[in-house]
Design a protein around this motif. Structure first.
Motif, mmCIF file in Angstrom:
data_model
loop_
_atom_site.group_PDB
_atom_site.id
_atom_site.type_symbol
_atom_site.label_atom_id
_atom_site.label_comp_id
_atom_site.label_asym_id
_atom_site.label_seq_id
_atom_site.Cartn_x
_atom_site.Cartn_y
_atom_site.Cartn_z
ATOM 1 N N TYR A 61 -18.305 6.009 11.133
ATOM 2 C CA TYR A 61 -18.925 4.700 11.228
ATOM 3 C C TYR A 61 -19.360 4.134 9.895
ATOM 4 C CZ TYR A 61 -18.911 5.237 16.240
ATOM 5 O OH TYR A 61 -18.507 5.375 17.535
ATOM 6 N N THR A 118 -24.304 0.022 13.691
ATOM 7 C CA THR A 118 -23.175 0.817 13.219
ATOM 8 C C THR A 118 -21.897 0.220 13.800
ATOM 9 O OG1 THR A 118 -23.474 2.377 15.040
ATOM 10 C CG2 THR A 118 -24.452 2.977 12.926
ATOM 11 N N PRO A 155 -17.528 1.035 14.053
ATOM 12 C CA PRO A 155 -16.448 1.984 13.765
ATOM 13 C C PRO A 155 -15.810 1.650 12.415
ATOM 14 C CG PRO A 155 -16.334 1.264 16.034
ATOM 15 C CD PRO A 155 -17.366 0.402 15.356
#
Length: 76
Positions: free
Chosen positions: A4, A42, A44
Motif C-alpha cells: 500500500y 491507504t 493499493p
C-alpha cells in the motif's frame, strides 16, 4: 498481497471534508483522531487512483500513480 501507499490529505482551512478513493468513501476530517485538517488513507500501491475531497461546496480531485510503500501528501 497488495503493498500500500499512504495518502494524507491536508488542509489549512477546510474542515469536515470527506475523502474518497476511486469513488469509495474513506473518511471524514475531524473523525479520525488525526491532527485538525488531516485525513490519512491507504491505497493499493503501484497503480493509478483518484483521490477526491468534498466539503463546504468545495471539491478537489487528483488522479495519479501511487507507488507501493511511498507516502504522499495532497494539500487542498
Amino acid at each position: 498481497v497488495f503493498s500500500y501507499a499512504t495518502v494524507t490529505v491536508s488542509s489549512a482551512w477546510l474542515r469536515g471534508y470527506s475523502v474518497y478513493l476511486d469513488g469509495n468513501y474513506q473518511a471524514t476530517e475531524g473523525t479520525t483522531g488525526e491532527p485538525v485538517g488531516q485525513v490519512t488513507i491507504t491505497a493499493p500501491g503501484d497503480q493509478y487512483h483518484t483521490v477526491a475531497v468534498y466539503g463546504s461546496g468545495f471539491s478537489y480531485t487528483n488522479n495519479r500513480y501511487f507507488n507501493a510503500g511511498w507516502s504522499y501528501t495532497l494539500n487542498v
